[in-house]
Design a protein around this motif. Structure first.
Motif, mmCIF file in Angstrom:
data_model
loop_
_atom_site.group_PDB
_atom_site.id
_atom_site.type_symbol
_atom_site.label_atom_id
_atom_site.label_comp_id
_atom_site.label_asym_id
_atom_site.label_seq_id
_atom_site.Cartn_x
_atom_site.Cartn_y
_atom_site.Cartn_z
ATOM 1 N N HIS A 19 0.831 -1.201 0.000
ATOM 2 C CA HIS A 19 0.000 0.000 0.000
ATOM 3 C C HIS A 19 0.868 1.255 0.000
ATOM 4 C CE1 HIS A 19 -3.753 -2.175 1.823
ATOM 5 N NE2 HIS A 19 -3.643 -2.368 0.531
ATOM 6 N N GLN A 20 1.956 1.229 0.751
ATOM 7 C CA GLN A 20 2.857 2.387 0.768
ATOM 8 C C GLN A 20 3.473 2.628 -0.607
ATOM 9 O OE1 GLN A 20 5.622 2.468 4.099
ATOM 10 N NE2 GLN A 20 4.039 1.620 5.432
ATOM 11 N N GLU A 21 3.779 1.556 -1.314
ATOM 12 C CA GLU A 21 4.306 1.700 -2.671
ATOM 13 C C GLU A 21 3.255 2.346 -3.587
ATOM 14 O OE1 GLU A 21 6.804 1.642 -5.961
ATOM 15 O OE2 GLU A 21 7.272 1.486 -3.841
ATOM 16 N N LEU A 22 1.995 1.968 -3.394
ATOM 17 C CA LEU A 22 0.923 2.577 -4.181
ATOM 18 C C LEU A 22 0.842 4.079 -3.894
ATOM 19 C CD1 LEU A 22 -1.467 2.408 -6.131
ATOM 20 C CD2 LEU A 22 -2.909 1.813 -4.183
ATOM 21 N N VAL A 23 0.929 4.464 -2.640
ATOM 22 C CA VAL A 23 0.901 5.887 -2.283
ATOM 23 C C VAL A 23 2.089 6.604 -2.907
ATOM 24 C CG1 VAL A 23 1.112 7.525 -0.355
ATOM 25 C CG2 VAL A 23 -0.450 5.585 -0.182
ATOM 26 N N HIS A 24 3.246 5.979 -2.868
ATOM 27 C CA HIS A 24 4.439 6.576 -3.482
ATOM 28 C C HIS A 24 4.221 6.814 -4.979
ATOM 29 C CE1 HIS A 24 8.642 7.296 -4.417
ATOM 30 N NE2 HIS A 24 8.598 6.326 -5.305
ATOM 31 N N ARG A 25 3.687 5.813 -5.666
ATOM 32 C CA ARG A 25 3.435 5.947 -7.115
ATOM 33 C C ARG A 25 2.359 6.986 -7.390
ATOM 34 N NH1 ARG A 25 6.214 2.470 -10.749
ATOM 35 N NH2 ARG A 25 7.555 1.230 -9.422
ATOM 36 N N LEU A 26 1.339 7.021 -6.539
ATOM 37 C CA LEU A 26 0.285 8.025 -6.694
ATOM 38 C C LEU A 26 0.875 9.422 -6.530
ATOM 39 C CD1 LEU A 26 -2.620 9.034 -6.943
ATOM 40 C CD2 LEU A 26 -2.943 8.494 -4.532
ATOM 41 N N ASN A 27 1.728 9.600 -5.549
ATOM 42 C CA ASN A 27 2.371 10.904 -5.351
ATOM 43 C C ASN A 27 3.248 11.287 -6.538
ATOM 44 O OD1 ASN A 27 1.163 11.522 -2.895
ATOM 45 N ND2 ASN A 27 2.795 10.583 -1.696
ATOM 46 N N ASP A 28 3.981 10.314 -7.088
ATOM 47 C CA ASP A 28 4.785 10.589 -8.286
ATOM 48 C C ASP A 28 3.901 11.063 -9.434
ATOM 49 O OD1 ASP A 28 7.153 9.886 -7.060
ATOM 50 O OD2 ASP A 28 7.345 7.954 -8.086
ATOM 51 N N PHE A 29 2.767 10.371 -9.604
ATOM 52 C CA PHE A 29 1.851 10.733 -10.685
ATOM 53 C C PHE A 29 1.251 12.115 -10.443
ATOM 54 C CE2 PHE A 29 -2.445 10.513 -12.662
ATOM 55 C CZ PHE A 29 -2.015 10.495 -13.983
ATOM 56 N N MET A 30 0.839 12.386 -9.196
ATOM 57 C CA MET A 30 0.254 13.689 -8.876
ATOM 58 C C MET A 30 1.271 14.820 -9.067
ATOM 59 S SD MET A 30 -2.042 12.573 -5.575
ATOM 60 C CE MET A 30 -2.676 14.190 -5.197
ATOM 61 N N GLU A 31 2.520 14.551 -8.709
ATOM 62 C CA GLU A 31 3.566 15.552 -8.906
ATOM 63 C C GLU A 31 3.776 15.819 -10.397
ATOM 64 O OE1 GLU A 31 8.323 16.199 -8.056
ATOM 65 O OE2 GLU A 31 7.208 14.781 -6.811
ATOM 66 N N ALA A 32 3.756 14.762 -11.194
ATOM 67 C CA ALA A 32 3.894 14.927 -12.643
ATOM 68 C C ALA A 32 2.738 15.768 -13.189
ATOM 69 C CB ALA A 32 3.947 13.570 -13.335
ATOM 70 N N CYS A 33 1.535 15.524 -12.693
ATOM 71 C CA CYS A 33 0.371 16.305 -13.138
ATOM 72 C C CYS A 33 0.528 17.773 -12.746
ATOM 73 C CB CYS A 33 -0.911 15.744 -12.539
ATOM 74 S SG CYS A 33 -1.384 14.140 -13.216
ATOM 75 N N THR A 34 1.002 18.018 -11.543
ATOM 76 C CA THR A 34 1.218 19.387 -11.071
ATOM 77 C C THR A 34 2.231 20.109 -11.950
ATOM 78 O OG1 THR A 34 0.704 18.752 -8.803
ATOM 79 C CG2 THR A 34 1.961 20.782 -9.090
ATOM 80 N N ASN A 35 3.215 19.360 -12.423
ATOM 81 C CA ASN A 35 4.261 19.940 -13.270
ATOM 82 C C ASN A 35 3.939 19.837 -14.758
ATOM 83 O OD1 ASN A 35 5.892 20.625 -11.059
ATOM 84 N ND2 ASN A 35 6.683 18.540 -10.942
ATOM 85 N N GLN A 36 2.651 19.620 -15.066
ATOM 86 C CA GLN A 36 2.197 19.540 -16.457
ATOM 87 C C GLN A 36 2.832 18.385 -17.219
ATOM 88 O OE1 GLN A 36 -0.273 21.753 -17.371
ATOM 89 N NE2 GLN A 36 -0.139 22.449 -15.265
ATOM 90 N N LYS A 37 3.179 17.308 -16.530
ATOM 91 C CA LYS A 37 3.795 16.152 -17.170
ATOM 92 C C LYS A 37 2.980 14.873 -16.929
ATOM 93 C CE LYS A 37 8.544 17.874 -16.932
ATOM 94 N NZ LYS A 37 8.542 18.817 -17.893
ATOM 95 N N GLY A 38 1.714 15.035 -16.602
ATOM 96 C CA GLY A 38 0.852 13.890 -16.334
ATOM 97 C C GLY A 38 0.699 12.974 -17.533
#
Length: 133
Positions: A19-38
């Motif tokens: 589950h922690q790995e899922l949160v980590h990947r979700l955060n990576d994806f959300m950060e990419a979206c924030t930086n217009q790289k989603g």
């Protein structure tokens, strides 16, 4: 960003680590979206989820079976529905390419899964395991 909370733990290290790995990947994806790289990150995230669900759901369902969790069938149905959503998104991206709508849908799906399934439903499994060691 989502910060891991102890309330997300079910009390089984292997499941909690996954589950922690899922949160980590979700955060990576959300950060990419924030930086217009989603759009660039969506394929990688979907491929991870496809592999993640096979391993994680198998482990979780095996655990529930071993403790004779009474709501296993309902829980498994939710897993199957999540796999279906991820498969649909992956097919859509592979056939039509990425779009802002698929990026938003994946983001919403992951946040909803984290909040509703892991915290609530997997939490019930953790409570059951504590009561039925």
């Amino acid at each position: 960003m989502i910060t891991w909370r102890d309330t997300y733990n079910v009390g089984v290290r292997q499941i909690d680590d996954q589950h922690q790995e899922l949160v980590h990947r979700l955060n990576d994806f959300m950060e990419a979206c924030t930086n217009q790289k989603g759009k660039e990150k969506i394929q990688e995230t979907l491929e991870f989820l496809k592999a993640y669900t096979v391993e994680h759901f198998r482990d979780e369902e095996k655990l529930m079976q071993s403790v004779q969790y009474p709501e296993l069938a309902v829980h498994k149905k939710e897993h199957d529905e999540f796999v279906h959503v991820i498969d649909e998104l992956l097919q859509q991206v592979n056939s039509q390419g990425t779009s802002i709508l698929t990026t938003i849908k994946l983001n919403r799906t992951l946040v909803d899964w984290l909040i509703n399934h892991i915290q609530k439903n997997d939490g019930k499994v953790g409570e059951y395991i504590k009561q039925h060691p």
